[in-house]
Design an enzyme around this catalytic site. Structure first.
Site, PDB file in Angstrom:
ATOM      1  N   CYS A  14       0.725  -1.213   0.064  1.00  0.00           N
ATOM      2  CA  CYS A  14      -0.114  -0.129  -0.009  1.00  0.00           C
ATOM      3  C   CYS A  14       0.887   1.256   0.003  1.00  0.00           C
ATOM      4  O   CYS A  14       1.045   1.845   1.034  1.00  0.00           O
ATOM      5  CB  CYS A  14      -0.851  -0.094   1.093  1.00  0.00           C
ATOM      6  SG  CYS A  14      -2.158  -1.225   1.194  1.00  0.00           S
ATOM      7  N   CYS A 335      -9.197   0.754 -15.423  1.00  0.00           N
ATOM      8  CA  CYS A 335      -8.496   1.067 -14.212  1.00  0.00           C
ATOM      9  C   CYS A 335      -7.050   1.196 -14.391  1.00  0.00           C
ATOM     10  O   CYS A 335      -6.378   1.484 -13.480  1.00  0.00           O
ATOM     11  CB  CYS A 335      -8.280  -0.680 -13.897  1.00  0.00           C
ATOM     12  SG  CYS A 335      -7.534  -1.771 -14.594  1.00  0.00           S
TER      13      CYS A 335
END
Length: 376
Positions: A14, A335
């Site tokens: 992340c 995306c």
């Protein structure tokens, strides 16, 4: 969102962890506006925010460690397992299931695959959670020897994790950087996980693609439905249709909808959903949207086309074919705004009239952006 794994340097997946979420969302929106600035004028709708944590409905857990102490998470730079069972971006139901799955690895004697030494059996445990809380669990192994072990101990797993309604084994004998192989063996009576989004029930088979953020996916499909209903087309193509998310959401009386997808499993799932919903004007076919649209009648241009391609985009061939088609409207869900911009440049007959960023992937730079294209 705070993450102890990130803070300790154990996981950096992340990349935006620790950055205020409002700033993350604003940056994604700004990036898309910059990339698409030349294809308008564009009416930008407010970006769709996600929950900062607990949003991911699918866990791809690399198995490391030993039979006695397996790790479920990632591998470090030396190929050793890093346990991430408490990963905060996973849906809570998945987090709750992981300790039982780790115990199952030990009980069934599944040897974690040692990547540096190319030894062992179990490579991944893949878990998907439906809105109902039901789970699909997949074990990615090297050989059929492990299938017998998993089958033998499956009653133990089902007793302790009754939410695991679909359990399968995927065979990946090769040593290569992919998550799954071609062959799937379903061990449970049920072979599909029901993903209910509003009034649409989608059936997900083990190797079928589904958006990783259920709540935001529901808003994505709702946005597409709103735009399609506004245009009121008589015919719609849904290319790269997967399990039929867009096609089933935009179906309406008197509207012919065709979904095209390379995965036969995904098409079978979409057909099941259409049949259960009684949608007689919706059909799904196996085909490659990029290269060949299949049956001859498919080549008659529809009024509206929906495309939801992988990160590489639709590419110049399909972009040119859509540009030259009789379709008046295209809804492009992407995306990857970089490949989206390249594809739009290859479709000069269309202009982007509306666009919206949907944050499918908080704590990362990834995003979804849906655009409404109309002929100039």
């Amino acid at each position: 969102m705070q993450c102890s794994y990130f803070d300790a340097g154990l996981c950096r997946s992340c990349t935006q962890m620790g950055q205020p979420y409002t700033e993350q969302l604003a940056a994604k929106d700004h990036r898309c506006r910059e990339l698409l600035a030349g294809f308008g004028p564009i009416e930008w709708l407010p970006p769709v925010a996600s929950h900062e944590s607990g949003y991911r409905n699918k866990a791809k857990m690399v198995v490391g460690g030993s039979v006695e102490q397996p790790t479920l998470g990632i591998l470090d730079g030396r190929g050793r397992g890093v346990d991430l069972q408490g990963c905060g971006i996973l849906e809570p139901g998945i987090q709750d299931a992981l300790p039982t799955l780790a115990a199952f690895v030990t009980r069934s004697g599944l040897v974690p695959y040692d990547v540096p030494n190319r030894h062992g059996e179990l490579k991944f445990v893949l878990v998907t959670e439906a809105p109902s809380g039901e789970l699909m669990v997949r074990f990615v192994v090297r050989s059929e020897e492990s299938v017998a072990r998993i089958r033998q101990h499956l009653p133990w797993l089902q007793e302790r994790l009754p939410r695991a309604v679909v359990v399968s084994v995927n065979l990946l004998p090769e040593h290569k950087a992919v998550v799954e192989g071609d062959r799937e063996i379903v061990l449970t009576e049920r072979a599909t996980l029901t993903m209910r989004l509003g009034d649409v029930a989608l059936h997900l088979r083990p190797q079928s693609f589904f958006q990783t953020n259920t709540a935001v996916a529901e808003q994505l499909y709702a946005q597409a439905r709103e735009w399609v209903d506004e245009k009121a087309p008589a015919s719609v193509w849904d290319l790269y249709c997967g399990v039929g998310g867009f096609a089933l959401h935009v179906a309406a009386p008197g509207r012919r909808v065709l979904g095209i997808e390379t995965s036969a499993d995904a098409v079978a799932s979409a057909r099941l959903s259409a049949e259960e919903a009684g949608l007689t004007d919706v059909r799904f076919e196996v085909g490659d949207a990029t290269a060949d649209l299949g049956e001859p009648d498919v080549h008659r241009s529809p009024d509206l086309v929906i495309v939801n391609p992988p990160r590489r985009g639709i590419g110049p061939d399909l972009a040119a074919r859509l540009d030259a088609s009789g379709a008046r409207t295209v809804i492009y869900s992407s995306c990857n705004p970089v490949s989206l911009a390249k594809d739009l440049a290859a479709m000069p007959s269309f202009a982007v009239r509306r666009a919206r960023v949907l944050d499918m992937f908080p704590q990362t730079a990834h995003l979804e952006v849906v655009t409404l294209l109309e002929r100039r």
